[in-house]
Design an enzyme around this catalytic site. Structure first.
Site, PDB file in Angstrom:
ATOM      1  N   GLY A 131     -19.149   0.001   3.136  1.00  0.00           N
ATOM      2  CA  GLY A 131     -19.689  -1.349   3.187  1.00  0.00           C
ATOM      3  C   GLY A 131     -21.181  -1.406   2.984  1.00  0.00           C
ATOM      4  O   GLY A 131     -21.689  -1.154   1.883  1.00  0.00           O
ATOM      5  N   PRO A 189     -15.800  -5.995   0.388  1.00  0.00           N
ATOM      6  CA  PRO A 189     -16.246  -7.372   0.099  1.00  0.00           C
ATOM      7  C   PRO A 189     -17.272  -7.788   1.143  1.00  0.00           C
ATOM      8  O   PRO A 189     -17.029  -7.664   2.341  1.00  0.00           O
ATOM      9  CB  PRO A 189     -14.945  -8.187   0.237  1.00  0.00           C
ATOM     10  N   MET A 190     -18.422  -8.278   0.686  1.00  0.00           N
ATOM     11  CA  MET A 190     -19.490  -8.665   1.621  1.00  0.00           C
ATOM     12  C   MET A 190     -20.086 -10.000   1.187  1.00  0.00           C
ATOM     13  O   MET A 190     -20.596 -10.119   0.065  1.00  0.00           O
ATOM     14  CB  MET A 190     -20.572  -7.569   1.670  1.00  0.00           C
ATOM     15  N   CYS A 235     -12.614 -11.091   8.803  1.00  0.00           N
ATOM     16  CA  CYS A 235     -13.935 -11.712   8.918  1.00  0.00           C
ATOM     17  C   CYS A 235     -14.014 -12.572  10.177  1.00  0.00           C
ATOM     18  O   CYS A 235     -13.151 -13.431  10.403  1.00  0.00           O
ATOM     19  CB  CYS A 235     -14.226 -12.576   7.693  1.00  0.00           C
ATOM     20  N   GLY A 253     -15.714   0.906   7.961  1.00  0.00           N
ATOM     21  CA  GLY A 253     -16.534   0.684   9.141  1.00  0.00           C
ATOM     22  C   GLY A 253     -17.487   1.823   9.438  1.00  0.00           C
ATOM     23  O   GLY A 253     -17.060   2.905   9.802  1.00  0.00           O
ATOM     24  N   GLY A 254     -18.786   1.570   9.255  1.00  0.00           N
ATOM     25  CA  GLY A 254     -19.817   2.518   9.683  1.00  0.00           C
ATOM     26  C   GLY A 254     -19.914   3.798   8.884  1.00  0.00           C
ATOM     27  O   GLY A 254     -20.548   4.755   9.333  1.00  0.00           O
TER      28      GLY A 254
END
Length: 331
Positions: free
Chosen positions: A227, A11-12, A94, A206-207
């Site tokens: 992401g 989710p972004m 977040c 992550g990354g």
């Protein structure tokens, strides 16, 4: 229905809206897609349809909620039941100022008992499975002991799936953007979590930039959440179905993806105040690292918001990109 979380897109905020999710679904049929975080207040007091509606083609799809009041979260889940999401996720990761002011998001890493109460209330109200997305810690928390305590407390409340962003969140001193890049990635802590809680479903985030990296992570955890790379280079998802779901259906080429979006954009343009830019802004990275990518991005960026622009703009932009028979799948 059991949700297959082997591969998902994170989710972004401002990115994974319904238009982006429909676009990504043209590239991968099986990847689990998440909404942007939606606060409980926006659902309870705002425009429910605006925040929760989606196209059926987006399944499998998860709704991410932001909040810290168990009653409000339960009410939001009850409302969301009418939209038949495949999963409801609680945001505990977040670090934005807005989230901190509301005492939710990453702040909740410091109050696992509150998260447990929230999860219990959500499970009681939701037709869909409830999951948690969290960081490995916040601020000066000791690394692994705090993460283990958080996981154990929330799991005892009934949560069986944790999506762990393998970075700390520094609530003081770092911006949200810096929090996505500055704190070091500690994948080994997420691996250790899976070893200590083999009965739980543990996903890592992550990354992660390639499907080869994804395969390596899957040797240690149950699923991988991608992401920013999935947004900036969306065609990375084109080989997901074959590599991770055993689906041999040939993916659409990049050009075919654009053609598949034309009817969707035409339908969108029948809505009030709609522009093609609402959709095409998510498509700018489709031809990443391909000949014509720069021309594609520039043409859409310069013309998508001009008055009266229609799908002809998309076709004109597409004509600037050579169509290759051997379009390489991103690795």
């Amino acid at each position: 229905m059991t949700v297959n979380r082997r591969i998902s897109v994170a989710p972004m905020m401002d990115w994974t809206d319904r238009h982006d999710r429909y676009f990504l679904r043209q590239i991968s049929r099986h990847t689990l897609l998440y909404t942007e975080m939606v606060t409980t207040g926006a659902i309870i007091h705002g425009g429910v349809e605006r925040h929760l509606r989606y196209n059926d083609a987006e399944h499998p799809i998860a709704l991410q909620l932001g909040g810290s009041d168990p009653d409000d979260l339960a009410r939001a889940c009850e409302i969301a039941n009418g939209y038949a999401y495949d999963e409801i996720n609680l945001n505990c990761g977040c670090p934005s100022d807005r989230v901190q002011n509301g005492a939710f998001g990453a702040c909740l890493m410091g109050t696992p008992d509150i998260v447990a109460d929230c999860v219990k209330a959500m499970i009681g109200a939701s037709d869909a499975p409830v999951t948690v997305k969290n960081r490995i810690g916040i601020d000066d928390q000791e690394d692994y002991p705090s993460l283990k305590r958080f996981t154990e407390t929330v799991a005892n409340a009934g949560c069986k799936t944790f999506i762990v962003h393998a970075r700390k969140a520094w609530l003081n001193g770092l911006s949200p953007k810096e929090n996505r890049e500055v704190p070091p990635l500690k994948y080994e802590l997420v691996y250790r979590l899976k070893q200590d809680f083999p009965e739980l479903e543990i996903l890592i985030n992550g990354g992660i930039k390639t499907l080869d990296e994804t395969e390596q992570h899957l040797e240690h955890v149950d699923g991988v959440m991608i992401g920013r790379e999935a947004y900036q280079n969306p065609y990375i998802l084109a080989d997901v179905d074959r590599r991770f779901y055993g689906d041999d259906v040939k993916p659409l080429t990049r050009h075919q993806v654009v053609e598949a979006m034309i009817p969707y954009i035409e339908q969108h343009l029948t809505e009030e105040n709609a522009t093609i830019g609402h959709v095409t802004r998510h498509m700018l990275g489709l031809f990443q690292q391909m000949r014509g990518a720069k021309q594609w991005r520039r043409y859409l960026s310069e013309n998508a918001h001009r008055k009266g622009a229609g799908t002809e703009v998309v076709r004109e932009a597409l004509a600037l990109v050579p169509e290759l028979d051997d379009e390489a799948l991103s690795a």
